[in-house]
Scaffold this motif. Structure first.
Motif, PDB file in Angstrom:
ATOM      1  N   LEU A  19       0.814  -1.211   0.000  1.00  0.00           N
ATOM      2  CA  LEU A  19       0.000   0.000   0.000  1.00  0.00           C
ATOM      3  C   LEU A  19       0.851   1.265   0.000  1.00  0.00           C
ATOM      4  O   LEU A  19       0.486   2.267  -0.620  1.00  0.00           O
ATOM      5  N   MET A  20       1.986   1.234   0.673  1.00  0.00           N
ATOM      6  CA  MET A  20       2.836   2.421   0.727  1.00  0.00           C
ATOM      7  C   MET A  20       3.526   2.716  -0.605  1.00  0.00           C
ATOM      8  O   MET A  20       3.962   3.834  -0.833  1.00  0.00           O
ATOM      9  N   LEU A  21       3.611   1.734  -1.484  1.00  0.00           N
ATOM     10  CA  LEU A  21       4.219   1.936  -2.798  1.00  0.00           C
ATOM     11  C   LEU A  21       3.215   2.357  -3.864  1.00  0.00           C
ATOM     12  O   LEU A  21       3.584   2.491  -5.030  1.00  0.00           O
ATOM     13  N   SER A  22       1.969   2.582  -3.493  1.00  0.00           N
ATOM     14  CA  SER A  22       0.952   2.961  -4.469  1.00  0.00           C
ATOM     15  C   SER A  22       0.973   4.472  -4.709  1.00  0.00           C
ATOM     16  O   SER A  22       1.698   5.218  -4.051  1.00  0.00           O
ATOM     17  N   LYS A  23       0.154   4.928  -5.643  1.00  0.00           N
ATOM     18  CA  LYS A  23       0.138   6.342  -6.016  1.00  0.00           C
ATOM     19  C   LYS A  23      -0.872   7.158  -5.214  1.00  0.00           C
ATOM     20  O   LYS A  23      -0.767   8.371  -5.168  1.00  0.00           O
ATOM     21  N   SER A  24      -1.851   6.519  -4.612  1.00  0.00           N
ATOM     22  CA  SER A  24      -2.885   7.236  -3.879  1.00  0.00           C
ATOM     23  C   SER A  24      -2.406   7.574  -2.470  1.00  0.00           C
ATOM     24  O   SER A  24      -1.861   6.736  -1.755  1.00  0.00           O
ATOM     25  N   LEU A  25      -2.639   8.805  -2.072  1.00  0.00           N
ATOM     26  CA  LEU A  25      -2.188   9.264  -0.759  1.00  0.00           C
ATOM     27  C   LEU A  25      -2.932   8.568   0.375  1.00  0.00           C
ATOM     28  O   LEU A  25      -2.340   8.256   1.416  1.00  0.00           O
ATOM     29  N   ILE A  26      -4.204   8.283   0.184  1.00  0.00           N
ATOM     30  CA  ILE A  26      -4.980   7.593   1.217  1.00  0.00           C
ATOM     31  C   ILE A  26      -4.469   6.167   1.407  1.00  0.00           C
ATOM     32  O   ILE A  26      -4.369   5.677   2.540  1.00  0.00           O
ATOM     33  N   THR A  86      -0.802   9.183  12.399  1.00  0.00           N
ATOM     34  CA  THR A  86      -1.878   8.925  11.446  1.00  0.00           C
ATOM     35  C   THR A  86      -2.834  10.100  11.373  1.00  0.00           C
ATOM     36  O   THR A  86      -3.280  10.483  10.281  1.00  0.00           O
ATOM     37  N   SER A  87      -3.150  10.696  12.508  1.00  0.00           N
ATOM     38  CA  SER A  87      -4.015  11.877  12.511  1.00  0.00           C
ATOM     39  C   SER A  87      -3.376  13.023  11.744  1.00  0.00           C
ATOM     40  O   SER A  87      -4.040  13.706  10.953  1.00  0.00           O
ATOM     41  N   PHE A  88      -2.094  13.234  11.958  1.00  0.00           N
ATOM     42  CA  PHE A  88      -1.388  14.286  11.228  1.00  0.00           C
ATOM     43  C   PHE A  88      -1.385  14.015   9.731  1.00  0.00           C
ATOM     44  O   PHE A  88      -1.625  14.922   8.926  1.00  0.00           O
ATOM     45  N   PHE A  89      -1.123  12.768   9.340  1.00  0.00           N
ATOM     46  CA  PHE A  89      -1.129  12.415   7.913  1.00  0.00           C
ATOM     47  C   PHE A  89      -2.497  12.637   7.282  1.00  0.00           C
ATOM     48  O   PHE A  89      -2.596  13.111   6.153  1.00  0.00           O
ATOM     49  N   LEU A  90      -3.566  12.278   8.007  1.00  0.00           N
ATOM     50  CA  LEU A  90      -4.916  12.458   7.466  1.00  0.00           C
ATOM     51  C   LEU A  90      -5.247  13.931   7.281  1.00  0.00           C
ATOM     52  O   LEU A  90      -5.839  14.325   6.269  1.00  0.00           O
ATOM     53  N   VAL A  91      -4.890  14.762   8.246  1.00  0.00           N
ATOM     54  CA  VAL A  91      -5.134  16.201   8.123  1.00  0.00           C
ATOM     55  C   VAL A  91      -4.311  16.784   6.978  1.00  0.00           C
ATOM     56  O   VAL A  91      -4.800  17.608   6.196  1.00  0.00           O
TER      57      VAL A  91
END
Length: 115
Positions: A19-26, A86-91
């Motif tokens: 998942l971390m190697l994909s193009k989507s930020l989510i 994770t909260s920081f990344f989501l924001v």
């Protein structure tokens, strides 16, 4: 039981890297969450899954009988830190989507022309 935990940790880490190697930020954020869960399970397994008594040293209790509290304390700390990250990344992802209108990492980098 350690074999089952090792397989579960391997699957979590494998899915996290994918998942971390994909193009989507989510998907990248979900991958970092899975990576932290794999690290939590790894710490718990390394501390030993045995132990039937609580971690209180009393008369007649030997070292192998009680659960080690150190991995549990490390995991508790790691859970709090991973929740904050994770909260920081989501924001950050939400704000980037508001400003740029996409969550595609190629478009965020500006390396390719997409229409």
């Amino acid at each position: 039981m350690e074999i089952v935990m090792s397989v579960a940790i391997g699957l979590l880490l494998m899915a996290a890297v994918y998942l971390m190697l994909s193009k989507s930020l989510i998907r990248i954020i979900i991958g970092t969450g899975l990576l932290s869960h794999g690290a939590h399970l790894l710490l718990l397994t390394m501390g030993g899954l045995g132990g039937t008594a609580p971690p209180v040293v009393a008369d007649g209790v030997t070292v192998g009988d009680y659960a080690d509290p150190l991995p549990q304390a490390l995991i508790l700390t790691a859970i709090v830190i991973s929740f904050a990250v994770t909260s920081f990344f989501l924001v950050l992802a939400y704000r980037a989507y508001q400003e740029l209108g996409t969550d595609n990492m190629e478009l965020l980098r500006g390396t390719e022309d997409y229409e």
